[in-house]
Structures are given as C-alpha cells and as structure tokens.
Motif scaffolding. Structure first.
Motif, PDB file in Angstrom:
ATOM      1  N   HIS A  13      -2.821   4.581  -3.493  1.00  0.00           N
ATOM      2  CA  HIS A  13      -3.670   5.543  -2.789  1.00  0.00           C
ATOM      3  C   HIS A  13      -3.138   6.959  -3.038  1.00  0.00           C
ATOM      4  N   ARG A  42       0.853  -1.172   0.000  1.00  0.00           N
ATOM      5  CA  ARG A  42       0.000   0.000   0.000  1.00  0.00           C
ATOM      6  C   ARG A  42       0.897   1.233   0.000  1.00  0.00           C
ATOM      7  N   TYR A  83       1.573   2.496   5.726  1.00  0.00           N
ATOM      8  CA  TYR A  83       1.704   2.887   4.326  1.00  0.00           C
ATOM      9  C   TYR A  83       3.141   3.286   4.004  1.00  0.00           C
ATOM     10  N   VAL A 122       1.022   5.313  -0.681  1.00  0.00           N
ATOM     11  CA  VAL A 122       0.176   6.500  -0.807  1.00  0.00           C
ATOM     12  C   VAL A 122       1.015   7.690  -1.269  1.00  0.00           C
ATOM     13  N   ARG A 143      -7.729   4.501  -4.868  1.00  0.00           N
ATOM     14  CA  ARG A 143      -8.395   5.197  -3.768  1.00  0.00           C
ATOM     15  C   ARG A 143      -7.873   6.628  -3.684  1.00  0.00           C
ATOM     16  N   VAL A 151      -8.228   7.787   4.259  1.00  0.00           N
ATOM     17  CA  VAL A 151      -7.491   7.088   3.194  1.00  0.00           C
ATOM     18  C   VAL A 151      -7.593   5.581   3.401  1.00  0.00           C
ATOM     19  N   ASP A 152      -7.471   5.167   4.650  1.00  0.00           N
ATOM     20  CA  ASP A 152      -7.386   3.747   5.009  1.00  0.00           C
ATOM     21  C   ASP A 152      -8.760   3.086   5.105  1.00  0.00           C
TER      22      ASP A 152
END
Lengths: 313, 313
Positions: free
Chosen positions: B66, B2, B26, B4, B106, B219-220
C-alpha cells in the motif's frame, strides 16, 4: 541566437516541425534515443527521455532558448491506454523544469483534440480552445490534459512563456502503415481489397507538413495557452477512404462497412480562429491535395519496393 | 503482510496518518529527507523524493503493498504558487510507477478541496466529488488535480486500485504557527492582540487526527476515486478565531477585521456522504473539542517554553 530543442524530432510530426523551424531560421537540436543518420536537425542529442536522468541531461546539453516537446507514446491503437502515458507526464515535467533552469524562455507542447469532451461538442463538431469543455475519455487524453494545464500554470511562476498545440488528425507521408490513409492506399496500390468500417465519423484531417509548420509558427510566436492545430474543415472517414482509394487507382477495391465500427455520427473539428488570427498560420494543403501527395509518396515507395515507413518527401 | 509506505510521514498530517495506520495493523514505512529520531513509523527510508532517482529508490527499498502519498510543497502561503508543484507531480508519477512495478496494489493520494471551482459551489459551499466542477484557481490546485486524474486513469491500466482524499481545512497540534488557529492561540496565550481579517469566509475545518484517521481508513478500503475528507460542517474564520481566543483565555484580545481581507462571503464545505457511507469513516472531533485540544497543546508547549512547532500529543 534562437536555438530550439525538439523532442520526438525523428518522428512523423517531428521531421515536419524540424524542417519548418529551420525554415524560420532556428538552430534545431533534436533528441532521439539513437540519433538518426543524416536527418534534418543541426545537432542531435542521444537520450531516453523516460530515463529519470534523461530530460535534465538533454536540456543541459542543448542549452536552448526554445523547446518544442513532441515526444510521447504513439503506437497506433496502443497509445490510448498505454500505462507509459504516466511516464511521459513525468518526463515532460522534468524536461520543462530543466529547460527553465537552464535559461529557456519559450515552451510549446504537443496536445491533442482528445483533451476535449467529444460528447459535448455541437453537431458540427467544432471545438474551441476557451469555451469547449475538456473531459478526456482516455488515459492518453487525461495525460495530455494534465501536462498542458500543469505546464501552463507553472510557466507563469517561473517567467517562461508556454503554449500547447492541440493537434487534430494528422496524416501524410511517413505515417504508421496501420492508420487509415496509408492502410487504404497500400491495399489498393497492391490490388487488394481495402476493408474499413462504416466511416461515418467526421474528423479534421490535417497534413503532417501543415501540423509541423503550425507548431513551428507557434514556437515562433508569443501566443500563450492552448491553440487548435487543424484546418477548420471536417470530412468523414468514408469520404477520406473513398478519395484515397480513387487516388490510388482502385475505388472499386474499397469495402466500406466491411469492418465493424460505430455507425454513430460524431464530429470533431478545430475552431481555427486562434491559429489563424493570433498565430498567423493557415494550412497550405486542402484535403484533396494532401491526400494526393500522400498517395503519390506511398506509390513511389511501393514502386521502389520500399518498406512500411516512407520518408517525408 | 500489509505494509504501507507513507510519504510525508514526519509532517503535520503524516504523523496522524502513521498512528492511525499502525492502529489498523499496518506495518508502516515512512519516507523523510532525514529520518526523525524515535517518531512513529516501524521503519524509515531517508530520501529526497524530488531527486530524479529518489522515488524508485524508496519504492524498491520499502516493497510495500500500500502507498499513502502525502509529501508535497506545503510552506504556509507559499505553496499556492510554488514552482515546485510541478516537481511534485513529477515525483508522484515516478513514485506510483515504481510502486506498481514492485508489486504494490493500492495507492491513496492527498488531494485538496482547492481542486474544486469554488466560484461554482452553491451558497452553502457544499462540494461533492462526482458533481461539483473542478477548475482549480491556483498552481497548487492544478497540480493536485493533474496528479489525481492522471494516477486514477493510469491505475486502471496496470491493475492498481487508486483513490484520492480531497482534504478540506486541517488544523490541530503541530500545525505551522503562521496559520489561523495557532497564530491566534499563540498571540492570546502571550497576552498580545490577535489581529485577523474580517473572517467572513466559511470553511470546513477538520482536526488533523481525523484527517489522518480518514486517510488511513481510505487506504484500508477498496474505494476508488476521489473522496472528500472533511466534517460536512462549515464555520466562518471569525467564529473559529473567536472560539480560539476564548479557549486561550483572552477573547478581548481578538481584533477581527484588523487585517485586510476579502469581505466577500464564500463557503467551501465537504459533502461527506462518500467518506461516511463508502469508506465508513466519521470524525471524532467536533469543532469545539478539536479547537480545545489544539489550544491546550499550544498552552502546554508555551508553558514549557517550547518552540514554534509543537509535537502531536
């Protein structure tokens, strides 16, 4: 010198707007991905406005005092949910920024009646710029509304005058063949059944030459903010389809209700007080005359064995 | 993995969000015009997001799953009517387009309580995401609202999940010195009179670390659409200024009403049901503890003879 940069100048509405702007004495610079041979503008700039560098390139090259921004995603049926609506907002921002940076003073955007909340309109469907709520139901409507509100709020901070023409339901020669008027006319002219939905929805159909002339009048005015571009009169889709079939010589070929469609009555009609009183514009075509001109142009094209995209007469 | 991408990662809110995202596991890629030395992200991309090619460059370089987009024009007082608000909408469109094209799934945007119609809120000022009307009174609010509605409507068409955190009134270490809390604290710590307006307006002040943690939680999560980021509690500007002056050791130096200002009561407070129940986030700081931490950080900085921009502790 009054020089207007017109995006989408080679399109359905663009050709009509270019003719009307030239009629008002503007020097017209058109933008197209490939400049059309011999079409109406005084000068053409070849550029893709969705390219990150495209808008600034075109604005610099044109050096215009006025901007009429018509280009957008327009594929029949597809445009409502086309992800490219986002890219067109981006291109619109970039274009007006570069236009203002180059000394431009007047911007007119093409908005849409789809910016209104159709479910909140009164039973006669009349939508007014300052009082009818905006709550677009589609990505297209959301994107047009975002561009409209944003550019109008921004313009005040940089000393640019800005307006948006909220277009109702344009029709006329040069329209995409899948749309209501050409599809019924082309079927009937070819002796085929013309199959349509129930057609109960009432819309404000406005001839494309009147749309173009209204947008030119708006460019040529100092009116700020949103202005409906319509006729103020509604007609049902069934009435329009019936008139088109009759004008094409085959009302008996029309099959109303042969295709599925909402049987719900709904109406979307322009309040034209601002267009008439503030801009000083009145449409030249009533519906019968406008549909007759459209069917005549399609008949002439069919007789010549022409393609699906008749030119503006 | 993940990963971001955080824009504005070196800013007031960005530093808090980066820390919270790393705390959630992240890998954080930050964007800044010049990558700060040694600051919190795992990787930095140097780019100007307002450059036409900037957003696509950064999105490609990061290849993130993300996106937390915080960068915007933020100069105290200036940002409300800054023409650059238009450019930030353009950059936002370009960024999310390129992010989605690269496989990102996302997106979370930083929105603002200024998207609400403050004149339409109830007397306690509580604004709820789904029911309180949006009618921004400023270019900043219009631009944030345009980006919010547009990206949320667009995301559905490309299979991206999107949310917007509507930030109420952040304060805390690292804030711009001209803003309420640091300006009162710095005056009092220096033994000067702290002159403020009448301070009758009630606002939802939220500590920047809670803002950053809330944005990281958003975000999560898989929550879509707008989510208020506030505490659910209002305090008047006078109450906050008084507490800050007291914590800085000089309540007698506060001059409430010495500067002009609206004496009209108004209140803008977050309904936090969505943040608490859907995102599962609750703030750690109450106002007293948050203001104490802020004043303590400013005192430590003053003692060190530090500049006007204290670092996050």
């Amino acid at each position: 010198m009054r020089r207007v940069l017109v995006t989408g100048a080679s399109g359905f509405l663009g050709r009509a707007a270019v003719a009307a702007l030239r009629g008002r004495g503007y020097e017209v610079h058109g933008v197209a991905r490939t400049a059309p041979a011999g079409a109406g503008a005084d000068a053409w700039h070849a550029a893709d406005l969705l390219d990150p560098a495209g808008p600034a390139f075109v604005a610099r090259a044109a050096g215009a005092s006025h901007l009429l921004h018509l280009a957008w995603t327009t594929g029949h049926g597809r445009f409502w949910a086309d992800p490219a609506n986002l890219a067109w907002v981006r291109a619109t921002c970039a274009l007006v920024e570069a236009f203002a940076a180059g000394g431009g003073t007047r911007v007119v955007l093409a908005g849409t009646c789809a910016q209104y909340d159709w479910t909140a309109l009164p039973s006669d469907g009349v939508a007014a710029e300052r009082s009818s709520p905006r709550r677009p139901a589609t990505l297209y409507g959301v994107a047009k509304q975002a561009a409209d509100e944003l550019v109008e709020a921004w313009a005040a901070t940089v000393g640019v005058s800005a307006a948006t023409g909220l277009l109702f339901f344009p029709y006329g020669p040069g329209d995409q063949p899948a749309r209501l008027v050409p599809s019924v006319a082309l079927d009937v002219l070819a002796g085929r059944e013309a199959r349509v939905g129930p057609g109960t929805e009432v819309r404000d159909f406005v001839h494309v030459d009147d749309c173009g002339a209204a947008m030119a009048a708006l460019v040529d005015s100092e009116v700020a903010g949103p202005v409906n571009v319509g006729t103020g009169h509604g007609a049902s889709v069934a009435e329009v389809a019936t008139a088109v079939a009759r004008l094409a010589g085959g009302e008996h070929l029309l099959r109303l209700g042969a295709l599925p469609g909402s049987a719900e009555r709904s109406a979307v009609v322009a309040d034209v007080a601002r267009l008439r009183d503030d801009v000083g514009f009145e449409p030249r075509y009533d519906l019968e005359r406008g549909l007759r001109a459209t069917v005549d142009a399609l008949r002439a094209l069919s007789a010549r064995g022409g393609g699906s995209r008749p030119a503006t007469p």
